[in-house]
Design a protein around this motif. Structure first.
Motif, PDB file in Angstrom:
ATOM      1  N   PRO A 298      18.547  20.682  80.091  1.00 34.57           N
ATOM      2  CA  PRO A 298      19.200  19.794  81.053  1.00 34.57           C
ATOM      3  C   PRO A 298      19.119  20.360  82.466  1.00 34.57           C
ATOM      4  O   PRO A 298      19.420  21.542  82.686  1.00 34.57           O
ATOM      5  N   ALA A 299      18.685  19.541  83.403  1.00 36.30           N
ATOM      6  CA  ALA A 299      18.446  19.979  84.782  1.00 36.30           C
ATOM      7  C   ALA A 299      19.658  19.717  85.650  1.00 36.30           C
ATOM      8  O   ALA A 299      20.218  18.624  85.646  1.00 36.30           O
ATOM      9  N   ALA A 300      20.058  20.760  86.393  1.00 35.64           N
ATOM     10  CA  ALA A 300      21.155  20.625  87.345  1.00 35.64           C
ATOM     11  C   ALA A 300      20.588  20.623  88.758  1.00 35.64           C
ATOM     12  O   ALA A 300      19.577  21.261  89.043  1.00 35.64           O
ATOM     13  N   ALA A 301      21.247  19.885  89.655  1.00 36.50           N
ATOM     14  CA  ALA A 301      20.783  19.780  91.040  1.00 36.50           C
ATOM     15  C   ALA A 301      21.987  19.791  91.962  1.00 36.50           C
ATOM     16  O   ALA A 301      23.110  19.504  91.543  1.00 36.50           O
ATOM     17  N   PRO A 302      21.790  20.137  93.231  1.00 34.73           N
ATOM     18  CA  PRO A 302      22.899  20.172  94.179  1.00 34.73           C
ATOM     19  C   PRO A 302      23.638  18.844  94.246  1.00 34.73           C
ATOM     20  O   PRO A 302      23.034  17.777  94.183  1.00 34.73           O
ATOM     21  N   TRP A 303      24.962  18.926  94.354  1.00 31.19           N
ATOM     22  CA  TRP A 303      25.879  17.811  94.561  1.00 31.19           C
ATOM     23  C   TRP A 303      26.043  16.911  93.349  1.00 31.19           C
ATOM     24  O   TRP A 303      27.131  16.378  93.135  1.00 31.19           O
ATOM     25  N   VAL A 304      25.010  16.721  92.572  1.00 28.79           N
ATOM     26  CA  VAL A 304      25.125  15.791  91.451  1.00 28.79           C
ATOM     27  C   VAL A 304      25.171  16.514  90.112  1.00 28.79           C
ATOM     28  O   VAL A 304      25.553  15.949  89.097  1.00 28.79           O
ATOM     29  N   SER A 305      24.773  17.789  90.114  1.00 32.47           N
ATOM     30  CA  SER A 305      24.724  18.590  88.898  1.00 32.47           C
ATOM     31  C   SER A 305      23.811  17.912  87.875  1.00 32.47           C
ATOM     32  O   SER A 305      22.675  17.597  88.184  1.00 32.47           O
ATOM     33  N   TYR A 306      24.304  17.661  86.652  1.00 38.69           N
ATOM     34  CA  TYR A 306      23.461  17.068  85.614  1.00 38.69           C
ATOM     35  C   TYR A 306      23.433  15.545  85.773  1.00 38.69           C
ATOM     36  O   TYR A 306      24.415  14.924  86.184  1.00 38.69           O
ATOM     37  N   VAL A 307      22.296  14.959  85.425  1.00 37.51           N
ATOM     38  CA  VAL A 307      22.136  13.513  85.569  1.00 37.51           C
ATOM     39  C   VAL A 307      22.112  12.858  84.206  1.00 37.51           C
ATOM     40  O   VAL A 307      21.311  13.226  83.332  1.00 37.51           O
ATOM     41  N   LEU A 308      22.988  11.883  84.034  1.00 34.21           N
ATOM     42  CA  LEU A 308      23.055  11.131  82.789  1.00 34.21           C
ATOM     43  C   LEU A 308      21.819  10.257  82.636  1.00 34.21           C
ATOM     44  O   LEU A 308      21.383   9.601  83.575  1.00 34.21           O
ATOM     45  N   ASP A 309      21.269  10.242  81.427  1.00 30.05           N
ATOM     46  CA  ASP A 309      20.145   9.356  81.128  1.00 30.05           C
ATOM     47  C   ASP A 309      20.713   7.973  80.815  1.00 30.05           C
ATOM     48  O   ASP A 309      21.113   7.685  79.688  1.00 30.05           O
ATOM     49  N   ALA A 310      20.762   7.129  81.823  1.00 31.26           N
ATOM     50  CA  ALA A 310      21.385   5.813  81.679  1.00 31.26           C
ATOM     51  C   ALA A 310      20.565   4.856  80.827  1.00 31.26           C
ATOM     52  O   ALA A 310      20.997   3.725  80.573  1.00 31.26           O
ATOM     53  N   THR A 311      19.377   5.289  80.377  1.00 31.85           N
ATOM     54  CA  THR A 311      18.583   4.452  79.477  1.00 31.85           C
ATOM     55  C   THR A 311      18.851   4.790  78.018  1.00 31.85           C
ATOM     56  O   THR A 311      18.313   4.138  77.119  1.00 31.85           O
TER      57      THR A 311
END
Length: 720
Positions: A298-311
């Motif tokens: 799972p990839a983390a990024a600034p401000w949003v951290s982990y991104v939910l797979d909305a699909t």
């Protein structure tokens, strides 16, 4: 129309006598012209996906052409970039149909087509009984060109998700208050109740202010603490309980109490929320629910951290749908979804390989998330996407915060052509005091500096209203105690819905990148990109609002002096009515709103004096009639459009009905030609106060309650 309109040229039909031409797009005739002498046509078509059809009309001799264009209820007349804008730069909007002489094109939002007409064409707009729109065209030429562009915003403006046949524009006034700039992360239930008490005291709902939006502070599970982690650098939490179970120490009554108290005070409840997810336990338990990096984790990024797979259906049912369903069930009527930019650019666009393996584009993941939000919140809940220009949210969000943090006046002019067509623009919070430098007006010793700050209390909310954008205030309750500070707020609300009078961006150079490139080239959302443009800086001096209300047609020209870089007074200027797109052969009445000044009866041009830094002039321009007529009202900077419900001249009387606000003196200003004498003035069945100086009559009324009042001002004629 599931697939949308055709992306094909229009069908050209020429009459047997070669004296008539029609253009057919789909099943409808959109152009129809009949001529006095035969016409020859030459058609050129260019482009594959971006189609431009040029039709040359060549006549035997110079001909005055009368023709018609037919459109849907969403069709409008506007201008393309040309000499008029080069001569006098304006930002133009229309409330109702436009008959401005700068118009040289018809745009129909319903099917997203644009027809550009020959230079010098006079376009007269009218509404048919069935709601469709008709445009009568007149131009004189020996040779003229029609240019048809199907799917104009979608293809020519490079907005692939713009499918206006699938959604409607949110047309109600979006006004209210946001907790962020006033309190940041120190807002509490006690502060909320204090704000409600003050706004009730100041009758803010009666002035059109609607929403109370609580920002980044309420969410549960200790989300207020930042992760001290370079990898994630986001918020903790993100589960449904984050947004539905509020911090008891800050908001003892929770979400339910917030909604109830807001409604009881006469306002609509609204919340900020983020699309971030930083709950490590859930990430470890369900790694397949999230976007992965190159290592497969799972990839983390600034401000949003982990991104939910909305699909992913499991993610949707476990983590996304319950949030928006819960907010809807609680009674929330406005949801601001933040960090969408980081979701898309900082995470998804930096993990393209994962997207490829899934067989889905990054913007499709984002749109899947927003689609679920819309499904659960419903069409009647207002959704704001945040932050920066996000074409990927078109059709799913009602509005977009088109800049970074802080009130961004330049973004309002830059994306004027999107407002009311693509979505509603949001310039971010509009604070009155203290100003952005942290100085309260009362504590500023320098007289000039204090006066400039006082003028900001007017120009900031006024510009949002002039632009037809969102107007969300953000000050502590005590700021609203002083009526002098909220004068501009009261005169700027409600924000009246408008459509652009221009089919181009104010500074094409800033958005050429968007038109000519793919948004997928962006790899970071940390900073504004070229298409976001400068949020601050030089603001256009002239903004023109055109009003066609059904009872009257008029314009309001706003001249403003807002420059972050060079705070000097504007020099005196002489402006021509023709440069504003008005008929130079007619006489006009000119009245300035903020200084309550009648300029008189003018023709050809008019002179304006020096304008101080952050100064604003709002000049109502009405065509002079041969009988007493309305010049201005003091309720709203539109000078009549916000509160007048009926207006007519009948039997030597000017009769109207206006919506007035309790304890706010209502003043009607009337121009009285010398051939007329005032006989009586009655408002709500009572004799009204009157004062006349020369040809300017003021009729005043002190409302005891907020309501609609009937008024009638009668005259008799003299022998002069």
């Amino acid at each position: 129309m599931p697939g949308g309109p055709q992306n094909t040229p229009a069908k050209l039909n020429i009459g047997d006598d070669k004296k008539s031409v029609t253009l057919q797009y789909g099943d409808a005739i959109i152009f129809e012209g009949a001529f006095d002498n035969p016409v020859q046509t030459v058609t050129k078509e260019s482009g594959d996906q971006v189609i431009e059809q040029r039709i040359q009309l060549n006549f035997e001799r110079e001909t005055t052409v009368h023709a018609f264009v037919y459109g849907s209820s969403e069709a409008l007349a506007a201008e393309t970039w040309g000499d008029a804008q080069e001569k006098l730069a304006l930002v133009r909007t229309s409330h109702g149909l436009s008959n401005n002489l700068r118009n040289n094109a018809i745009y129909d939002r319903n099917l997203d087509w644009m027809l550009e007409l020959p230079p010098g064409t006079v376009i007269r707009s009218s509404r048919n009984p069935n709601g469709t729109t008709q445009f009568e065209l007149t131009f004189t030429a020996k040779s003229a060109e029609l240019v048809f562009r199907p799917r104009y915003y979608q293809k020519h403006r490079n907005l692939p998700h713009f499918q206006p046949w699938t959604y409607t524009i949110y047309k109600e006034s979006i006004t209210g208050w946001c907790s962020w700039w006033a309190y940041f992360r120190k807002f509490t239930e006690e502060d909320h109740l204090e704000l409600l008490e003050m706004w009730q005291k100041k009758n803010m709902a009666d002035y059109g202010y609607r929403f109370i939006q609580i920002d980044d502070v309420y969410q549960g599970e200790n989300d207020r603490e930042r992760k001290n982690c370079a990898q994630a650098n986001g918020y903790l939490g993100g589960r449904p309980t984050t947004w539905l179970d509020w911090k008891k120490d800050l908001f003892p009554s929770g979400l339910t109490g917030y909604v109830t108290s807001t409604h009881q005070a006469g306002f609509d409840p609204a919340v900020w929320m983020g699309c971030f997810f930083s709950d490590e336990e859930t990430v470890q338990e369900h790694p397949d629910w999230f976007v992965h990096d190159e290592s497969g984790k799972p990839a983390a990024a600034p401000w949003v951290s982990y991104v939910l797979d909305a699909t992913n259906p499991e993610v949707v049912e476990a983590l996304i749908r319950p949030v928006f369903k819960g907010l809807k069930n609680a009674g929330i009527e406005y949801v601001k979804i933040d960090q969408l930019r980081h979701y898309l650019y900082d995470n998804l666009h930096n993990n393209i390989e994962w997207c490829r393996e899934k067989g889905i584009a990054p913007d499709e993941v984002l749109r899947a998330y927003l689609r679920i939000a819309r499904e659960e919140l419903g069409d009647d809940t207002f959704i704001l996407s945040c932050w920066g220009v996000l074409p990927e949210s078109i059709g799913l969000a009602d509005a977009c915060r088109i800049g970074g943090d802080g009130y961004g006046p330049v973004t309002l002019q830059q994306y004027n052509s999107w407002n009311g067509i693509v979505w509603r623009n949001d310039p971010d919070h509009c604070d009155v005091s203290p100003n952005k430098k942290g100085k309260d007006i009362g504590n500023v010793k320098d007289l000039e500096a204090r006066e400039a700050l006082e003028r900001e209390t007017i120009i900031r909310p006024a510009l949002a209203s002039i632009a037809g954008a969102m107007l969300m205030l953000s000050d502590k309750p005590e700021v609203y105690e002083d009526d002098s500070r909220i004068y501009g707020l009261r005169r700027s609300s409600p924000v009246l819905f408008s459509v652009p009078g221009q089919l181009y961006d104010f500074d094409p150079g800033k958005t050429d990148w968007l038109r000519n490139n793919k948004r997928t080239d962006i790899t970071t959302g940390k900073h504004p990109t070229p298409i976001d443009g400068d949020q601050f800086g030089e603001v256009c001096t002239y903004w023109l609002n055109e009003f066609n209300t059904g009872f009257e047609n008029w314009n309001v020209l706003h001249r403003l002096n807002w420059s972050e870089r060079n705070q000097k007074s504007l020099e005196p200027v002489v402006l021509k009515f023709a440069d504003l797109g008005l008929d130079s052969s007619k006489e006009y009445l000119l009245y300035e709103f903020w200084r309550d000044k009648m300029y008189g009866v003018l023709k050809g041009d008019f002179a304006l004096g020096e304008l101080e830094p952050y100064g604003l002039e709002s000049l109502a321009i009405r065509e002079k009639l041969d009988h007493p007529q309305l010049v201005s009202t003091n309720r709203h900077l539109s000078q009549g459009a916000a509160e007048i419900e009926k207006l007519l001249w009948e039997e030597n009387s000017l009769k109207g009905r206006s919506r007035v606000v309790i304890d706010d003196e209502y003043v009607i200003t009337i121009y009285v030609p010398k051939a007329y004498l005032l006989q009586s003035a009655v408002i709500n069945g009572q004799q009204a106060r009157t004062e006349q100086k020369g040809e300017v009559l003021k009729v005043s009324y002190q409302p005891a309650k907020t309501s609609s009042v009937q008024w009638e001002v009668s005259f008799k004629t003299t022998n002069e």
